[in-house]
Design a protein around this motif. Structure first.
Motif, short mmCIF file in Angstrom:
data_model
loop_
_atom_site.label_atom_id
_atom_site.label_comp_id
_atom_site.label_asym_id
_atom_site.label_seq_id
_atom_site.Cartn_x
_atom_site.Cartn_y
_atom_site.Cartn_z
N ILE A 310 0.83 -1.21 0.00
CA ILE A 310 0.00 0.00 0.00
C ILE A 310 0.86 1.25 0.00
O ILE A 310 0.56 2.25 -0.69
N ARG A 311 1.97 1.23 0.77
CA ARG A 311 2.87 2.39 0.75
C ARG A 311 3.48 2.60 -0.63
O ARG A 311 3.61 3.73 -1.10
N ASP A 312 3.85 1.49 -1.28
CA ASP A 312 4.40 1.62 -2.64
C ASP A 312 3.36 2.20 -3.60
O ASP A 312 3.68 3.05 -4.44
N ILE A 313 2.14 1.73 -3.47
CA ILE A 313 1.09 2.25 -4.36
C ILE A 313 0.85 3.73 -4.09
O ILE A 313 0.71 4.54 -5.03
N ARG A 314 0.82 4.11 -2.83
CA ARG A 314 0.63 5.53 -2.51
C ARG A 314 1.78 6.38 -3.02
O ARG A 314 1.58 7.49 -3.53
N GLY A 315 3.02 5.85 -2.89
CA GLY A 315 4.16 6.60 -3.40
C GLY A 315 4.11 6.77 -4.91
O GLY A 315 4.36 7.87 -5.43
N ASN A 316 3.74 5.69 -5.62
CA ASN A 316 3.64 5.79 -7.08
C ASN A 316 2.53 6.75 -7.49
O ASN A 316 2.67 7.53 -8.45
N PHE A 317 1.42 6.69 -6.76
CA PHE A 317 0.32 7.59 -7.09
C PHE A 317 0.71 9.05 -6.82
O PHE A 317 0.38 9.95 -7.61
N SER A 318 1.39 9.30 -5.71
CA SER A 318 1.83 10.66 -5.41
C SER A 318 2.81 11.16 -6.47
O SER A 318 2.75 12.32 -6.91
N GLU A 319 3.73 10.30 -6.89
CA GLU A 319 4.69 10.71 -7.91
C GLU A 319 3.98 11.00 -9.24
O GLU A 319 4.29 11.98 -9.93
N LEU A 320 2.99 10.14 -9.59
CA LEU A 320 2.23 10.39 -10.81
C LEU A 320 1.45 11.70 -10.71
O LEU A 320 1.40 12.48 -11.68
N THR A 321 0.88 11.99 -9.55
CA THR A 321 0.16 13.24 -9.36
C THR A 321 1.09 14.45 -9.49
O THR A 321 0.73 15.45 -10.12
N ARG A 322 2.28 14.34 -8.92
CA ARG A 322 3.23 15.46 -9.06
C ARG A 322 3.67 15.64 -10.50
O ARG A 322 3.85 16.77 -10.97
N ARG A 323 3.85 14.52 -11.21
CA ARG A 323 4.25 14.65 -12.62
C ARG A 323 3.17 15.36 -13.45
O ARG A 323 3.47 16.10 -14.37
N VAL A 324 1.88 15.10 -13.09
CA VAL A 324 0.79 15.70 -13.86
C VAL A 324 0.55 17.15 -13.44
O VAL A 324 0.35 18.03 -14.28
N LEU A 325 0.56 17.39 -12.12
CA LEU A 325 0.21 18.72 -11.60
C LEU A 325 1.39 19.68 -11.54
O LEU A 325 1.19 20.88 -11.42
N GLU A 326 2.64 19.16 -11.58
CA GLU A 326 3.81 20.01 -11.45
C GLU A 326 4.80 19.73 -12.60
O GLU A 326 5.90 19.22 -12.39
N PRO A 327 4.40 19.98 -13.84
CA PRO A 327 5.31 19.68 -14.96
C PRO A 327 6.54 20.59 -14.97
O PRO A 327 7.59 20.19 -15.47
N GLU A 328 6.43 21.83 -14.45
CA GLU A 328 7.59 22.73 -14.49
C GLU A 328 8.71 22.21 -13.59
O GLU A 328 9.89 22.20 -13.99
N VAL A 329 8.37 21.75 -12.38
CA VAL A 329 9.40 21.23 -11.48
C VAL A 329 10.04 19.98 -12.06
O VAL A 329 11.25 19.77 -11.99
N GLU A 330 9.22 19.14 -12.68
CA GLU A 330 9.75 17.91 -13.27
C GLU A 330 10.71 18.23 -14.41
O GLU A 330 11.76 17.61 -14.56
N HIS A 331 10.36 19.21 -15.22
CA HIS A 331 11.23 19.60 -16.31
C HIS A 331 12.55 20.16 -15.79
O HIS A 331 13.63 19.87 -16.32
N GLN A 332 12.49 20.96 -14.74
CA GLN A 332 13.70 21.52 -14.17
C GLN A 332 14.60 20.43 -13.60
O GLN A 332 15.84 20.48 -13.72
N LEU A 333 13.99 19.44 -12.96
CA LEU A 333 14.78 18.34 -12.42
C LEU A 333 15.47 17.55 -13.53
O LEU A 333 16.61 17.09 -13.39
N ARG A 334 14.80 17.38 -14.64
CA ARG A 334 15.43 16.65 -15.75
C ARG A 334 16.60 17.45 -16.34
O ARG A 334 17.58 16.89 -16.79
N ILE A 335 16.44 18.79 -16.36
CA ILE A 335 17.55 19.60 -16.90
C ILE A 335 18.76 19.53 -15.98
O ILE A 335 19.90 19.40 -16.42
N ASN A 336 18.52 19.59 -14.64
CA ASN A 336 19.61 19.59 -13.68
C ASN A 336 20.14 18.19 -13.40
O ASN A 336 21.09 18.04 -12.64
N ASN A 337 19.55 17.17 -13.96
CA ASN A 337 19.94 15.79 -13.68
C ASN A 337 20.84 15.28 -14.79
O ASN A 337 20.36 14.99 -15.90
#
Length: 474
Positions: A310-337
């Motif tokens: 259940i914790r793994d599922i919640r973590g994956n769901f939270s990560e998916l939600t952040r990817r959808v709702l916070e595309p700018e932060v995700e893009h910045q992380l990819r540039i800095n990575n």
């Protein structure tokens, strides 16, 4: 005259009738009958008795009795009936005798019955004989006849009574539809619509009877149109001239509204069935959801593996939600990575989670802090470590000579192969170095904690929403 009857008296009579029946008094004065007699209580006064009709709905049969003659030798006899027109109630086995006027009203308008009901067990000549009762209760009388009795009773057919044998034919459109048949005696002959029955006796006399027409044409002598619709006649004044009009409206409304009422009842039944079906489905779904929730709660409480899943599922769901709702932060992380394949380095292993990216970033900052540490501190630590030469050597070192492997060290015991129990104490790192290492580690942990808090605050939805609102205001 019945017009002397007050209307409030009609209401009192209607109230008395409603106690024992559903009949309604007909307010048409032309259908009332009045009798004037002397008042038995006061001979100087006149008493007017008014008979009114109470109308109700009953399924009765209107019957016309026909006396069919029979022949004995050359003489013809017919049964003398006590009545000819009656209304029969088969359910209660009763009948009432009608006059010619009442029969006419029953056929064209409303059926008014003046005589009381009689049971079929009464001895009379008429309807009881139809039910094989009191067969010897009728009297026959001699009648004049030429030996043929033909009476059409359409659509049932033609009643015939023949003294001698005759030849009969049925003609349709002036063409015989079958061969000629011989008839004799008494019976009923069916006659199709649009056809004619032709009877020829032994003397050559021809008698023809026409059946019902092939196409029925409606004929009427008095047609009253209602240009304003049927409801205009409902509010009309009811008197002698408007009785037919009101009866026509009643028949019209009954013919039209009865089908609508049946359709509404059918729709109500279907809606009730669908309502019950929906409630059953809703209850089933609710019980299933409750059972699933109970099972999940029991698994979370009693199973460690289930909690981990259940914790793994919640973590994956939270990560998916952040990817959808916070595309700018995700893009910045990819540039800095630099380890992300999409950032340009396709040979680096992919980083699956944002947490790994930030941990790597924290490690880089820690290394930078270490690099900025004064060189004097590190040199002091190295000098202090070099001052105390270790008593142990690495035998796997390829640069070490063979003789040096067995040479005793200055700080070692006289015998290089002495037992460990002979050692007084193991070499220790000086206490100032341990304290400094602890302080360094605590400082590193504090730095990582501050960076983690900054990361949580930066990635929180409230901060992102606040930044977006500020950008929109600007």
């Amino acid at each position: 005259s019945p017009l002397i009857l007050p209307l409030d008296q009609i209401e009192l009579v209607q109230n008395e009738i409603s106690k024992v029946s559903t009949a309604i008094i007909d307010p048409d004065f032309s259908k009332m009958q009045s009798i004037v007699v002397s008042d038995p209580n006061d001979p100087t006064m006149l008493l007017v008795v008014v008979n009114v009709a109470a109308l109700g709905r009953r399924n009765l049969e209107l019957i016309q009795l026909v006396s069919v003659p029979y022949f004995e030798g050359k003489e013809a006899y017919a049964i003398r009936l006590d009545y000819e027109h009656i209304v029969l109630d088969p359910s209660s086995h009763t009948f009432s005798i009608l006059t010619e006027q009442e029969e006419h009203d029953c056929l064209l308008n409303r059926c008014y019955v003046g005589n009381s009901e009689q049971t079929l067990l009464e001895k009379s000549c008429g309807i009881p004989q139809f039910y094989d009762q009191f067969k010897d209760g009728c009297i026959s009388e001699s009648v004049l006849s030429n030996g043929e009795f033909l009476k059409p009773m359409l659509p049932d057919g033609v009643i015939f009574a023949l003294r001698d044998e005759v030849r009969s034919e049925v003609l349709c459109q002036d063409k015989p539809i079958s061969k000629a048949q011989k008839l004799k005696g008494t019976g009923i002959l069916q006659l199709p619509n649009g056809c004619t029955l032709q009877v020829i006796d032994k003397d050559g006399r021809v008698t023809k009877l026409k059946g019902q027409p092939q196409n029925t044409v409606i004929t009427a002598s008095d047609i009253r149109l209602m240009p304003e619709g049927p409801l205009s006649a409902v509010y009309a004044n009811v008197d002698t001239n408007h009785t037919n009009k009101v009866s026509a409206v009643n028949a019209y409304m009954e013919a039209r509204v009865s089908s609508v009422i049946k359709q509404v009842e059918a729709v109500d039944d279907r809606m009730l069935a669908q309502h019950k079906h929906v409630w059953i489905i809703t209850g089933t779904i609710s019980i299933t959801v409750l059972i699933i929730a109970l099972v999940v709660c029991l698994l979370c409480r009693c199973s460690t593996r289930a909690r981990r899943k259940i914790r793994d599922i919640r973590g994956n769901f939270s990560e998916l939600t952040r990817r959808v709702l916070e595309p700018e932060v995700e893009h910045q992380l990819r540039i800095n990575n630099p380890m992300d394949p999409e950032s340009g380095d396709a040979t680096a292993p992919p980083i699956s989670r944002r947490r790994d990216v930030w941990l790597r970033h924290l490690r880089e900052q820690r290394d930078a802090v270490r690099a900025l540490r004064p060189q004097s501190q590190r040199a002091a630590i190295n000098i202090q470590l070099d001052d105390k030469e270790s008593s142990y050597i690495n035998l796997n070192d390829p640069e070490l000579e063979t003789e040096a492997r067995y040479t005793s060290r200055p700080l070692s015991r006289p015998s290089a192969f002495s037992a460990l129990s002979g050692l007084g104490s193991y070499p220790r790192v000086p206490s100032p170095l341990i304290k400094e290492a602890k302080e360094y580690e605590l400082e590193r942990l504090r730095g990582e904690t501050e960076l983690t808090e900054q990361l949580s605050e930066t990635l929180s939805p409230n901060t992102i929403r606040r930044n977006q609102n500020y950008s929109a205001d600007v």
